[in-house]
Design an enzyme around this catalytic site. Structure first.
Site, PDB file in Angstrom:
ATOM      1  N   ARG A 154       5.810  -2.262  -5.118  1.00 21.69           N
ATOM      2  CA  ARG A 154       4.509  -2.421  -5.766  1.00 21.69           C
ATOM      3  C   ARG A 154       4.427  -1.626  -7.206  1.00 21.69           C
ATOM      4  O   ARG A 154       5.410  -0.847  -7.538  1.00 21.69           O
ATOM      5  CB  ARG A 154       3.766  -1.268  -4.897  1.00 21.69           C
ATOM      6  CG  ARG A 154       3.080  -1.722  -3.710  1.00 21.69           C
ATOM      7  CD  ARG A 154       1.910  -2.536  -3.929  1.00 21.69           C
ATOM      8  NE  ARG A 154       1.276  -3.017  -2.966  1.00 21.69           N
ATOM      9  CZ  ARG A 154       1.406  -4.535  -2.495  1.00 21.69           C
ATOM     10  NH1 ARG A 154       2.232  -5.128  -2.921  1.00 21.69           N
ATOM     11  NH2 ARG A 154       0.666  -4.755  -1.256  1.00 21.69           N
ATOM     12  N   GLU A 179      -2.956  -4.809 -12.125  1.00 22.29           N
ATOM     13  CA  GLU A 179      -3.052  -6.218 -11.889  1.00 22.29           C
ATOM     14  C   GLU A 179      -4.302  -6.861 -11.836  1.00 22.29           C
ATOM     15  O   GLU A 179      -5.309  -6.136 -11.007  1.00 22.29           O
ATOM     16  CB  GLU A 179      -2.174  -6.641 -10.558  1.00 22.29           C
ATOM     17  CG  GLU A 179      -0.976  -6.073 -10.616  1.00 22.29           C
ATOM     18  CD  GLU A 179      -0.106  -6.394  -9.137  1.00 22.29           C
ATOM     19  OE1 GLU A 179      -0.660  -7.205  -8.230  1.00 22.29           O
ATOM     20  OE2 GLU A 179       1.070  -6.176  -9.094  1.00 22.29           O
ATOM     21  N   HIS A 207       2.685 -11.694  -9.295  1.00 18.89           N
ATOM     22  CA  HIS A 207       2.490 -11.306  -7.965  1.00 18.89           C
ATOM     23  C   HIS A 207       2.411 -12.473  -7.002  1.00 18.89           C
ATOM     24  O   HIS A 207       1.610 -12.547  -6.062  1.00 18.89           O
ATOM     25  CB  HIS A 207       1.310 -10.476  -7.628  1.00 18.89           C
ATOM     26  CG  HIS A 207       1.315  -9.418  -6.393  1.00 18.89           C
ATOM     27  ND1 HIS A 207       0.929  -8.113  -6.436  1.00 18.89           N
ATOM     28  CD2 HIS A 207       2.067  -9.640  -5.264  1.00 18.89           C
ATOM     29  CE1 HIS A 207       1.273  -7.428  -5.243  1.00 18.89           C
ATOM     30  NE2 HIS A 207       1.836  -8.470  -4.632  1.00 18.89           N
TER      31      HIS A 207
HETATM   32  N1  LIG Z   1       5.634  -8.658  -4.202  1.00 17.22           N
HETATM   33  C1  LIG Z   1       4.863  -8.919  -3.116  1.00 17.22           C
HETATM   34  O1  LIG Z   1       4.300  -9.815  -2.877  1.00 17.22           O
HETATM   35  C2  LIG Z   1       5.061  -8.108  -1.867  1.00 17.22           C
HETATM   36  C3  LIG Z   1       5.103  -9.002  -0.546  1.00 17.22           C
HETATM   37  C4  LIG Z   1       5.377  -8.031   0.563  1.00 17.22           C
HETATM   38  C5  LIG Z   1       5.407  -6.690   0.373  1.00 17.22           C
HETATM   39  N2  LIG Z   1       5.089  -5.894  -1.034  1.00 17.22           N
HETATM   40  C6  LIG Z   1       5.399  -4.547  -1.076  1.00 17.22           C
HETATM   41  O2  LIG Z   1       6.538  -4.092  -0.749  1.00 17.22           O
HETATM   42  C7  LIG Z   1       6.647  -2.995   0.117  1.00 17.22           C
HETATM   43  C8  LIG Z   1       7.824  -2.975   0.947  1.00 17.22           C
HETATM   44  O3  LIG Z   1       7.465  -4.482   2.019  1.00 17.22           O
HETATM   45  P1  LIG Z   1       8.230  -4.266   3.357  1.00 17.22           P
HETATM   46  O4  LIG Z   1       8.312  -5.351   4.036  1.00 17.22           O
HETATM   47  O5  LIG Z   1       9.912  -4.165   3.051  1.00 17.22           O
HETATM   48  O6  LIG Z   1       7.814  -2.843   3.984  1.00 17.22           O
HETATM   49  P2  LIG Z   1       8.735  -1.854   5.247  1.00 17.22           P
HETATM   50  O7  LIG Z   1       9.372  -2.928   5.925  1.00 17.22           O
HETATM   51  O8  LIG Z   1       7.307  -1.183   5.521  1.00 17.22           O
HETATM   52  O9  LIG Z   1       9.538  -1.148   4.266  1.00 17.22           O
HETATM   53  C9  LIG Z   1       9.138  -0.078   3.631  1.00 17.22           C
HETATM   54  C10 LIG Z   1      10.413   0.614   3.228  1.00 17.22           C
HETATM   55  O10 LIG Z   1      10.191   1.532   2.069  1.00 17.22           O
HETATM   56  C11 LIG Z   1      10.694   3.002   2.426  1.00 17.22           C
HETATM   57  N3  LIG Z   1       9.876   3.901   1.862  1.00 17.22           N
HETATM   58  C12 LIG Z   1       8.549   3.992   2.056  1.00 17.22           C
HETATM   59  N4  LIG Z   1       8.231   5.245   1.528  1.00 17.22           N
HETATM   60  C13 LIG Z   1       9.569   5.906   1.011  1.00 17.22           C
HETATM   61  C14 LIG Z   1       9.670   7.128   0.185  1.00 17.22           C
HETATM   62  N5  LIG Z   1       8.673   8.004   0.197  1.00 17.22           N
HETATM   63  N6  LIG Z   1      11.059   7.357  -0.012  1.00 17.22           N
HETATM   64  C15 LIG Z   1      11.932   6.588   0.105  1.00 17.22           C
HETATM   65  N7  LIG Z   1      11.685   5.258   0.828  1.00 17.22           N
HETATM   66  C16 LIG Z   1      10.482   5.209   1.202  1.00 17.22           C
HETATM   67  C17 LIG Z   1      10.950   3.074   3.995  1.00 17.22           C
HETATM   68  O11 LIG Z   1      11.668   3.598   4.370  1.00 17.22           O
HETATM   69  P3  LIG Z   1      12.095   4.343   5.422  1.00 17.22           P
HETATM   70  O12 LIG Z   1      12.291   3.236   6.510  1.00 17.22           O
HETATM   71  O13 LIG Z   1      13.403   5.109   5.202  1.00 17.22           O
HETATM   72  O14 LIG Z   1      10.832   5.208   5.983  1.00 17.22           O
HETATM   73  C18 LIG Z   1      11.062   1.418   4.365  1.00 17.22           C
HETATM   74  O15 LIG Z   1      12.266   1.167   4.610  1.00 17.22           O
HETATM   75  C19 LIG Z   1       5.267  -3.056   1.009  1.00 17.22           C
HETATM   76  O16 LIG Z   1       4.701  -1.998   1.154  1.00 17.22           O
HETATM   77  C20 LIG Z   1       4.417  -3.870  -0.189  1.00 17.22           C
HETATM   78  O17 LIG Z   1       3.695  -2.871  -0.685  1.00 17.22           O
HETATM   79  C21 LIG Z   1       5.115  -6.785  -2.149  1.00 17.22           C
END
Ligand SMILES: NC(=O)c1ccc[n+]([C@@H]2O[C@H](COP(=O)([O-])OP(=O)(O)OC[C@H]3O[C@@H](n4cnc5c(N)ncnc54)[C@H](OP(=O)(O)O)[C@@H]3O)[C@@H](O)[C@H]2O)c1
Length: 352
Positions: free
Chosen positions: A265, A294, A313
């Site tokens: 993000r 964005e 994005h």
């Molecule tokens: N570019 C795009 O189009 C796109 C598409 C999909 C997603 N995204 C973004 O990418 C993010 C991640 O996607 P994902 O599918 O990987 O999500 P996810 O499976 O929910 O993983 C999020 C990760 O972030 C870590 N995290 C959250 N808060 C944290 C903090 N304060 N400090 C350290 N680590 C933290 C979590 O760690 P822990 O496991 O250690 O809690 C988790 O491993 C989404 O939330 C979304 O905003 C963007």
């Protein structure tokens, strides 16, 4: 709800007929309440917000709200609008589950300002993980683009210039850091490992292990490792705790010329600090799919920076995305109906 024989699901975001069929074939206990005439037309598959020019008449709006209020569950946040979500949760006491079609839907749930009792009554799940492979491929583009100096190659070509020889970087001797090891991070690690990179990732779970990660660190330990990294990949969600984690403090410690990729993000990065680091060469190349604001404003210096690859994005968008969201939803519906714990439940403290 466990032991319930059926689930009435209102389709609150545009969804192709094939995806609707996939859901009800995979989980026949689901009844989809869907009226495409009440939803903004999708401009392409997985266009869950639909055509922004779409407006409902007052009569259509009433019918849309009535549909949402007659459901046990919602597939998508209505109009991807936190205020519409709040209104639906308030107006529909039978609502038990909302699945967001985006991975970062926890942000919208947070912005809806729901009360503790509403957050207890309704379970929220996201489509996190669905976009892992496509974003990991974009990460690869960014990491390779930095190592092989893509901007220089493009510049030379545009000048028809056969330059003198210069060194590129060999990734098999380099180190990468993945910030956020969720669905995306887990898809990125094996690709970087396959290139022979040494991979470090952040985790909040003590004792975390993964075959493609050499070392796990906590965010609080980044100061110890950041200066060794040749590539930094950000896959963190946008929450109060992750806001501007990549800021001046971290960027002042990076190895000169580091590659930076952001597919998480935009709010995780202090964009002014990022621009300064690009301008003075601390960051050699950046591949960005997400931004603080964005669409990225026309006035942003990032547009003019020769060392930045800008993706609006869209790096996660593939023809497979909608199918994967529909499959995830159907499988979660089965879990709900069987009384099993759902996957991808939104953390209602940090909202991701
Ligand atoms: N570019 C795009 O189009 C796109 C598409 C999909 C997603 N995204 C973004 O990418 C993010 C991640 O996607 P994902 O599918 O990987 O999500 P996810 O499976 O929910 O993983 C999020 C990760 O972030 C870590 N995290 C959250 N808060 C944290 C903090 N304060 N400090 C350290 N680590 C933290 C979590 O760690 P822990 O496991 O250690 O809690 C988790 O491993 C989404 O939330 C979304 O905003 C963007």
């Amino acid at each position: 709800m466990p032991g319930q024989k059926s689930l009435r699901v209102a389709v609150a975001n545009p969804l192709h007929q094939e995806s609707c069929r996939l859901i009800t074939e995979r989980e026949p206990r689901v009844t989809l309440l869907s009226d495409p005439s009440l939803l903004p037309p999708a401009r392409h598959r997985a266009d869950f917000s639909g055509d922004p020019a779409f407006r409902r008449t007052p009569e259509q709006q009433r019918r849309f709200e009535a549909l949402l209020e007659s459901a046990d569950a919602l597939l998508g946040i209505p109009d991807v609008d936190p205020a519409a979500l709040a209104r639906t949760v308030r107006a529909n006491p039978r609502l038990r589950w909302v699945h967001t079609t985006s991975a970062g839907g926890g942000q919208e749930v947070g912005k809806a300002g729901l009360s503790p009792s509403q957050l207890q009554r309704v379970t929220f799940t996201t489509s996190a993980g669905v976009h892992g492979s496509s974003l990991a491929e974009f990460v690869l583009l960014g990491v390779l683009g930095g190592a092989k100096d893509l901007p220089r190659l493009l510049r030379l070509k545009s000048r028809r210039e056969w330059s003198g020889r210069w060194m590129s970087r060999q990734l098999s001797r380099q180190k990468a850091l993945i910030l956020g090891f969720g669905g995306i991070g887990r898809a990125v690690a094996p690709l970087l490992k396959a290139l022979g990179m040494s991979v470090t990732a952040t985790s909040r779970h003590p004792g975390a292990e993964h075959p493609d990660v050499d070392r796990f660190v906590r965010i609080g330990e980044l100061d110890e490792v950041i200066g060794d990294m040749d590539a930094i990949v950000c896959a963190l969600p946008g929450t109060d705790l992750t806001r501007r984690i990549v800021g001046e403090r971290l960027l002042s410690q990076v190895k000169r010329g580091v590659t930076f990729v952001n597919v998480g993000r935009g709010g995780v990065v202090d964009e002014s600090a990022l621009i300064a680091a690009l301008e003075d060469g601390r960051i050699g190349f950046a591949a960005l799919d997400v931004f603080e604001v964005e669409p990225l404003p026309e006035t942003s210096p990032l547009w003019a920076s020769p060392n930045v690859l800008i993706s609006p994005h869209t790096a996660a968008l593939t023809v497979e995305e909608e199918t994967a969201v529909a499959e995830l939803f159907a499988d979660n519906a089965t879990r709900l109906l069987d009384g099993q714990p759902l996957v991808n439940v939104v953390d209602t403290v940090e909202f991701y």
